[in-house]
Scaffold this active site. Structure first.
Site, short mmCIF file in Angstrom:
data_model
loop_
_atom_site.label_atom_id
_atom_site.label_comp_id
_atom_site.label_asym_id
_atom_site.label_seq_id
_atom_site.Cartn_x
_atom_site.Cartn_y
_atom_site.Cartn_z
N LYS A 34 18.87 -6.27 -4.60
CA LYS A 34 17.88 -5.59 -5.44
C LYS A 34 16.68 -5.16 -4.59
O LYS A 34 16.51 -5.65 -3.46
CB LYS A 34 17.45 -6.53 -6.55
CG LYS A 34 16.80 -7.79 -6.03
CD LYS A 34 16.87 -8.91 -7.05
CE LYS A 34 16.11 -10.13 -6.57
NZ LYS A 34 16.54 -11.35 -7.23
N TYR A 240 -14.63 -3.55 9.70
CA TYR A 240 -15.37 -3.70 8.45
C TYR A 240 -16.02 -5.08 8.35
O TYR A 240 -15.41 -6.09 8.68
CB TYR A 240 -14.42 -3.55 7.25
CG TYR A 240 -14.08 -2.11 6.91
CD1 TYR A 240 -15.09 -1.19 6.64
CD2 TYR A 240 -12.77 -1.70 6.84
CE1 TYR A 240 -14.77 0.13 6.32
CE2 TYR A 240 -12.44 -0.39 6.52
CZ TYR A 240 -13.45 0.52 6.26
OH TYR A 240 -13.14 1.80 5.93
#
Ligand SMILES: *Cc1c(COP(=O)(O)O)cnc(C)c1O
Length: 340
Positions: A34, A240
């Site tokens: 899946k 950042y």
């Protein structure tokens, strides 16, 4: 089109993991494919496993089943069963999960065909509970499944409880085959194997539980490219929020991968990459499309060079707190995948 990022998948490792699991389980061994085979590429994975002798494949939806035309239909089953409006593919078995689905199947024109059934033995996720099993009367059940909630924890009492209940159900509900174990379940012991096991994660190199350590091979490696090499003087910060501050003059390699590619922000200041035999630590924050590495140990590194991100699933999961499943299935769309 030239892809800026690369995933390299090793077919030999996938095949070796399949054989390792089959030997361990000592019974028929299927594959959960899946979610695009956990992100690796369902076409290539299914073909490779078919070649290895795998004859049971599990997807979640009928859409996923529709992409697998090269698989013999009788090797394929759909874990979410027969939902409203689902168009089953002839020969592919639904894994019926509710009394409503069972009723829908019985009312359909395929009702004499074999189907699979999921029973819930304690996970309380998907499947018929023991009091609902009467509705199965008259079905031609190919494989009766249940699923373990805590198989990754060797001593969790729910394992034995689910096993005992599944045995009771096996004695009461006739089916051609019975199946309980996922990857971790295979490592709980032979009595969990029954007639079929359904590994997913372990096929793809994930380590489902401590007992599996050392026996499974990494299938997928993650590669990115250097966009810029820069020199950061002692005292300056990187990235950042300036979470990294250089204690000494530092050579920084900026690479073209980020959390939008599934290289999660949790790798900030924790992840590593490899170049020329050296380990380059991730410094500062992981950005959406960029990661900064301390490349001081490899003075020769240049723009355009490829680096391999450490993507050992167990280690990275421990490091970041993100499950191995999420690390794999989260890898994004900007990679070129190659199988070797
Ligand atoms: C996904 C899935 C598996 C495979 O689980 P892993 O932990 O990846 O081995 C097995 N059975 C069912 C019902 C599943 O949904």
């Amino acid at each position: 089109m030239l892809f800026p990022l690369a995933l390299q998948h090793r077919k030999s490792a996938l095949a070796a993991n399949f054989r390792t699991l089959r030997n361990r389980a000592d019974t028929a061994t299927g594959a959960a494919i899946k979610a695009n085979a956990y992100g690796l590429g369902v076409q290539e994975v299914a073909r490779a496993l078919l070649e290895e002798g795998c004859r049971d494949f599990f997807v979640s939806t009928w859409c996923e089943a529709a992409e697998l035309h090269f698989l013999p239909t009788e090797t394929l089953a759909v874990l979410h069963g027969l939902g409203f409006g689902d168009q089953p593919r002839p020969g592919v078995r639904p894994v019926l999960v509710t009394p409503g689905q069972v009723a829908r199947w019985k009312a359909s024109s395929w009702s004499s065909e074999p189907c699979d059934v999921m029973v819930d033995t304690g996970m309380n996720r998907l499947g018929l509970v023991p009091s609902e099993l009467e509705c199965l009367e008259g079905l031609s059940i190919h494989t009766l499944h249940s699923h373990l909630a805590c198989a990754d924890e060797e001593d969790h009492p729910l394992n034995a409880a689910q096993l005992a209940l599944f045995r009771d159900i096996r004695a009461a509900v006739p089916a051609r085959r019975y199946s309980l174990a996922n990857s971790a379940g295979i490592y709980r012991g032979r009595e969990y194997s029954f007639d079929l096991v359904r590994p997913g994660l372990a096929l793809y190199g994930g380590i489902p539980c401590t007992k599996a350590r050392g026996f499974l091979k990494q299938v997928t490696s993650v590669w990115a490219r250097v966009i810029q090499v820069r020199h950061v003087p002692a005292g300056d910060s990187v990235g950042y929020s300036a979470t990294f501050r250089a204690e000494r003059d530092t050579q920084v390699a900026v690479i073209n991968i980020g959390y939008a590619d599934g290289y999660r922000r949790a790798f900030s200041s924790l992840g590593t990459a490899r170049f020329d035999g050296k380990t380059l630590p991730v410094i500062g924050r992981v950005s959406m499309d960029l990661v900064t590495l301390d490349a001081s140990s490899v003075p020769a590194i240049q723009e355009g060079e490829w680096v391999e991100l450490d993507f050992d699933l167990e280690r990275c999961s421990t490091l970041t707190g993100i499950s191995q499943y999420e690390l794999l299935t989260g890898l994004g769309q900007r990679f070129q995948s190659t199988w070797t």
